[in-house]
Design a protein around this motif. Structure first.
Motif, PDB file in Angstrom:
ATOM      1  N   VAL B  40      13.258  -6.440  28.775  1.00  0.00           N
ATOM      2  CA  VAL B  40      12.224  -6.619  27.751  1.00  0.00           C
ATOM      3  C   VAL B  40      11.465  -5.320  27.507  1.00  0.00           C
ATOM      4  O   VAL B  40      11.169  -4.968  26.359  1.00  0.00           O
ATOM      5  N   THR B  41      11.163  -4.586  28.573  1.00  0.00           N
ATOM      6  CA  THR B  41      10.419  -3.330  28.350  1.00  0.00           C
ATOM      7  C   THR B  41      11.301  -2.304  27.635  1.00  0.00           C
ATOM      8  O   THR B  41      10.828  -1.555  26.788  1.00  0.00           O
ATOM      9  N   LYS B  42      12.582  -2.294  27.960  1.00  0.00           N
ATOM     10  CA  LYS B  42      13.513  -1.378  27.300  1.00  0.00           C
ATOM     11  C   LYS B  42      13.612  -1.699  25.803  1.00  0.00           C
ATOM     12  O   LYS B  42      13.512  -0.806  24.952  1.00  0.00           O
ATOM     13  N   ALA B  43      13.795  -2.955  25.483  1.00  0.00           N
ATOM     14  CA  ALA B  43      13.878  -3.364  24.069  1.00  0.00           C
ATOM     15  C   ALA B  43      12.547  -3.119  23.361  1.00  0.00           C
ATOM     16  O   ALA B  43      12.514  -2.782  22.169  1.00  0.00           O
ATOM     17  N   SER B  44      11.447  -3.264  24.091  1.00  0.00           N
ATOM     18  CA  SER B  44      10.132  -3.079  23.483  1.00  0.00           C
ATOM     19  C   SER B  44       9.916  -1.632  23.063  1.00  0.00           C
ATOM     20  O   SER B  44       9.515  -1.359  21.926  1.00  0.00           O
ATOM     21  N   ILE B  45      10.169  -0.702  23.988  1.00  0.00           N
ATOM     22  CA  ILE B  45       9.927   0.708  23.644  1.00  0.00           C
ATOM     23  C   ILE B  45      10.846   1.124  22.501  1.00  0.00           C
ATOM     24  O   ILE B  45      10.428   1.847  21.585  1.00  0.00           O
ATOM     25  N   ALA B  46      12.076   0.634  22.500  1.00  0.00           N
ATOM     26  CA  ALA B  46      13.000   0.982  21.419  1.00  0.00           C
ATOM     27  C   ALA B  46      12.524   0.434  20.076  1.00  0.00           C
ATOM     28  O   ALA B  46      12.818   0.996  19.021  1.00  0.00           O
ATOM     29  N   ALA B  47      11.773  -0.643  20.119  1.00  0.00           N
ATOM     30  CA  ALA B  47      11.305  -1.280  18.881  1.00  0.00           C
ATOM     31  C   ALA B  47       9.906  -0.814  18.483  1.00  0.00           C
ATOM     32  O   ALA B  47       9.330  -1.340  17.528  1.00  0.00           O
ATOM     33  N   GLY B  48       9.353   0.170  19.217  1.00  0.00           N
ATOM     34  CA  GLY B  48       8.057   0.724  18.838  1.00  0.00           C
ATOM     35  C   GLY B  48       6.879   0.193  19.623  1.00  0.00           C
ATOM     36  O   GLY B  48       5.735   0.576  19.384  1.00  0.00           O
ATOM     37  N   PHE B  49       7.136  -0.680  20.598  1.00  0.00           N
ATOM     38  CA  PHE B  49       6.048  -1.256  21.402  1.00  0.00           C
ATOM     39  C   PHE B  49       5.919  -0.504  22.722  1.00  0.00           C
ATOM     40  O   PHE B  49       6.779  -0.627  23.595  1.00  0.00           O
ATOM     41  N   SER B  50       4.852   0.234  22.851  1.00  0.00           N
ATOM     42  CA  SER B  50       4.662   1.049  24.048  1.00  0.00           C
ATOM     43  C   SER B  50       3.771   0.364  25.077  1.00  0.00           C
ATOM     44  O   SER B  50       3.566   0.867  26.175  1.00  0.00           O
ATOM     45  N   MET B  51       3.231  -0.788  24.690  1.00  0.00           N
ATOM     46  CA  MET B  51       2.377  -1.569  25.605  1.00  0.00           C
ATOM     47  C   MET B  51       2.681  -3.030  25.361  1.00  0.00           C
ATOM     48  O   MET B  51       2.683  -3.490  24.217  1.00  0.00           O
ATOM     49  N   ILE B  52       2.938  -3.764  26.445  1.00  0.00           N
ATOM     50  CA  ILE B  52       3.141  -5.206  26.279  1.00  0.00           C
ATOM     51  C   ILE B  52       2.269  -5.967  27.272  1.00  0.00           C
ATOM     52  O   ILE B  52       2.041  -5.522  28.393  1.00  0.00           O
ATOM     53  N   ARG B  53       1.772  -7.090  26.816  1.00  0.00           N
ATOM     54  CA  ARG B  53       1.038  -8.006  27.683  1.00  0.00           C
ATOM     55  C   ARG B  53       1.989  -9.162  27.945  1.00  0.00           C
ATOM     56  O   ARG B  53       2.433  -9.834  27.009  1.00  0.00           O
ATOM     57  N   ILE B  54       2.267  -9.381  29.197  1.00  0.00           N
ATOM     58  CA  ILE B  54       3.332 -10.314  29.546  1.00  0.00           C
ATOM     59  C   ILE B  54       2.799 -11.730  29.744  1.00  0.00           C
ATOM     60  O   ILE B  54       1.884 -11.953  30.547  1.00  0.00           O
ATOM     61  N   MET B  55       3.379 -12.665  29.013  1.00  0.00           N
ATOM     62  CA  MET B  55       2.965 -14.063  29.153  1.00  0.00           C
ATOM     63  C   MET B  55       3.305 -14.551  30.563  1.00  0.00           C
ATOM     64  O   MET B  55       4.391 -14.280  31.066  1.00  0.00           O
ATOM     65  N   PRO B  56       2.410 -15.273  31.191  1.00  0.00           N
ATOM     66  CA  PRO B  56       2.660 -15.703  32.581  1.00  0.00           C
ATOM     67  C   PRO B  56       3.653 -16.862  32.677  1.00  0.00           C
ATOM     68  O   PRO B  56       4.094 -17.189  33.772  1.00  0.00           O
ATOM     69  N   LEU B  57       3.981 -17.467  31.562  1.00  0.00           N
ATOM     70  CA  LEU B  57       4.945 -18.565  31.589  1.00  0.00           C
ATOM     71  C   LEU B  57       6.291 -18.057  31.106  1.00  0.00           C
ATOM     72  O   LEU B  57       6.447 -17.713  29.932  1.00  0.00           O
ATOM     73  N   GLY B  58       7.249 -17.993  32.028  1.00  0.00           N
ATOM     74  CA  GLY B  58       8.602 -17.638  31.642  1.00  0.00           C
ATOM     75  C   GLY B  58       9.382 -18.882  31.278  1.00  0.00           C
ATOM     76  O   GLY B  58       8.803 -19.921  30.949  1.00  0.00           O
TER      77      GLY B  58
END
Ligand code: ZN
Ligand code: ZN
Ligand code: ZN
Ligand code: ZN
Ligand code: ZN
Ligand code: ZN
Ligand code: ZN
Ligand code: ZN
Lengths: 352, 352
Positions: B40-58
């Motif tokens: 998820v972090t890899k896909a995020s940075i590639a998509a322009g998201f340099s910061m993510i807040r992770i939902m506690p419910l997977g």
């Protein structure tokens, strides 16, 4: 709106202004030809209640529109022994129709806990707020999350809200906090809930638990009104008759007064002053109830079921004066024609 | 807290500060040995998201206590390609335990719509308010009556509340009205919900109806944040992978910009300025995303499912700069070691 204190204490009786039951349950409210209304008003006046506000949800019929209100009004012509007013129940679809009866009912009731026809959508509540006159009372039986929800909606739409028949610790705490924060909310507790709990009736989840009941007593200052409501009817089960619970109200409260758990002032406020103010009710002239507070007696079995048979009580109603005439003496109704009036259209507001 | 506008427009690209996904869904968040976080972090940075807040419910694990947080933290050591923070989910019984993780998570999440473990009792919410630090963010996915309920509780307890993934007309109207009346509430809408509805996916009730979707667009000013959330994963069904929906975010929004339905300002506010302010996030220095806004292209099928394959889009991410280095160029991740940091403990408040 509050009359100056007009009762006197003697060593035997206390005189109070005519009392108000803001939640009178009439099982056949909108059932064609039902005599339940007549029975309930008769039992009410005998028990010291000279004014009742009738819940729009009966046992098998409800007042939700002009047609059902007509039936209820017609039934009331069989004989009204005390003053009364009607209410209309909101449904998910009747916001549009309700405006046709607004002038003929005293309040709007938003049911959240009725087996069939509870409203539970925010949009429905908002639709009703949009068409109901700003100054006319709105009542609800919402609990827990529904209660918090409707408190928010009432606050956002600047509506006063009366919460009926609070039974739990969480709900009374929420209401107390909401009052503290300035929300325009009032509430009542069914008198049975102050004296009966699931400890004695484990199968009756409509009663508070023993813990909830303690919380109700501990938050007495947040309880604006004592009511009768439909709880006695629910509790009575197969023994249920329309008049169940009505005669128990004052003896229960005045026994608590004798035990020092309540003051006469506590009772008068919650059965007269506050209901009059909250619902902007008319003053009933030359209407009083005299209560014998000294003599204990053992409650005898009679035609109406009571969970308190055999218990030592105080607070027998010795005389009820209604509109200048004695309506009831030592529990016996006088042979006077019923002269209760439909006060549904009464309002203190010229703008409503 | 809002940085001055630091993007420039050319005829080909727009440069924005690093973007924030406030609702990153990591299916195996607290599943021992899961690589979902890394993906998820890899896909995020590639998509322009340099910061993510992770939902506690997977999908099959949640962060609800110190133990599950430890697993999530351990999984994050496999490689974090962007900055992130964790949250903890409230349950009906964990109010006491949560204080042990408060310092190590960025927010408290109150779930009302999770298949197992939704909280729905007023008392539970109040118990969590009582122990959660006053200045730390609180988020919820409450809807309809639950939403109204928690808005009241937050207001009575003077808490700011962020409502996640609003999907209906009634909810966005309620939030808009609450804001008008001064309640401290903010909200986000999942980007998919702005572009997909039950009109195209009748079986996906998590999507808005066409009517609800119109209402979301009509209340754009009440929507503080655009998010990704778990909706793409739900919609993908059997095709679901942890990274679904992430790459679609900016192309969807910038296609809407090209069509005149949004401005660049609308996007920057909702993916950077507002998230930073609402959640008091740190500024990411030398972190930018360059977006090619001119050239339309047809979205090709790839390893990650998308409902937009074959559609003409704009807004390809041409370069992402993270902490001074190019992290991604024309969709290709650079061979740089992952240097995302756990920002869970960051706070602008010395008192929190
Ligand atoms: Zn009076
Ligand atoms: Zn008749
Ligand atoms: Zn008024
Ligand atoms: Zn910034
Ligand atoms: Zn790996
Ligand atoms: Zn390890
Ligand atoms: Zn703060
Ligand atoms: Zn910092």
């Amino acid at each position: 709106a509050i009359q100056s204190i007009d009762y006197k204490t003697s060593h035997r009786t206390i005189t109070l202004p005519g009392l108000i039951n803001i939640a009178a349950f009439v099982p056949g409210i909108a059932t064609r030809g039902s005599h339940d209304f007549e029975k309930v008003t008769k039992a009410s006046i005998a028990a010291g209640f000279s004014m009742i506000r009738i819940m729009p949800l009966g046992f098998d019929s409800w007042v939700t529109d002009a047609g059902s209100l007509k039936v209820a009004q017609h039934n009331s012509l069989m004989g009204a022994y005390c003053d009364y007013n009607f209410a209309v129940a909101a449904t998910n679809t009747n916001a549009d129709q309700i405006q046709h009866v607004t002038a003929d009912v005293g309040s709007l009731f938003l049911p959240f806990n009725h087996p069939s026809g509870s409203i539970n959508k925010v949009a429905t509540v908002i639709a009703h707020f949009a068409v109901w006159p700003a100054h006319k009372p709105i009542m609800t039986d919402a609990k827990t999350t529904d209660l918090a929800s409707i408190l928010l909606l009432a606050s956002l739409h600047d509506r006063k809200l009366h919460v009926m028949s609070v039974t739990t610790k969480d709900d009374i705490k929420l209401i107390a906090l909401s009052k503290e924060k300035g929300l325009k909310v009032t509430c009542d507790v069914s008198i049975y809930c102050l004296f009966l709990s699931q400890a004695e009736f484990p199968e009756c989840t409509a009663l508070p638990t023993a813990d909830d009941q303690r919380a109700l007593w501990n938050h007495l200052s947040a309880i604006d009104v004592f009511s009768i409501g439909s709880l006695p009817y629910q509790l009575a089960g197969e023994e249920a008759v329309p008049t169940v619970g009505i005669a128990d109200a004052l003896p229960l409260l005045f026994t608590a007064v004798a035990e020092g758990r309540l003051t006469v002032e506590d009772v008068r406020r919650r059965l007269h002053d506050n209901p009059t103010e909250i619902f902007e009710l008319h003053e009933q002239h030359e209407t009083t109830v005299e209560i014998d507070v000294d003599r204990p007696y053992v409650l005898q079995a009679g035609p109406v079921w009571s969970p308190f048979i055999g218990r030592t009580m105080r607070g027998a109603v010795s005389r009820v004066t209604f509109d200048g005439s004695t309506a009831c003496l030592d529990g016996e109704l006088m042979a006077v024609p019923p002269k209760g009036m439909d006060m549904s259209a009464h309002s203190l507001h010229s703008h409503s």
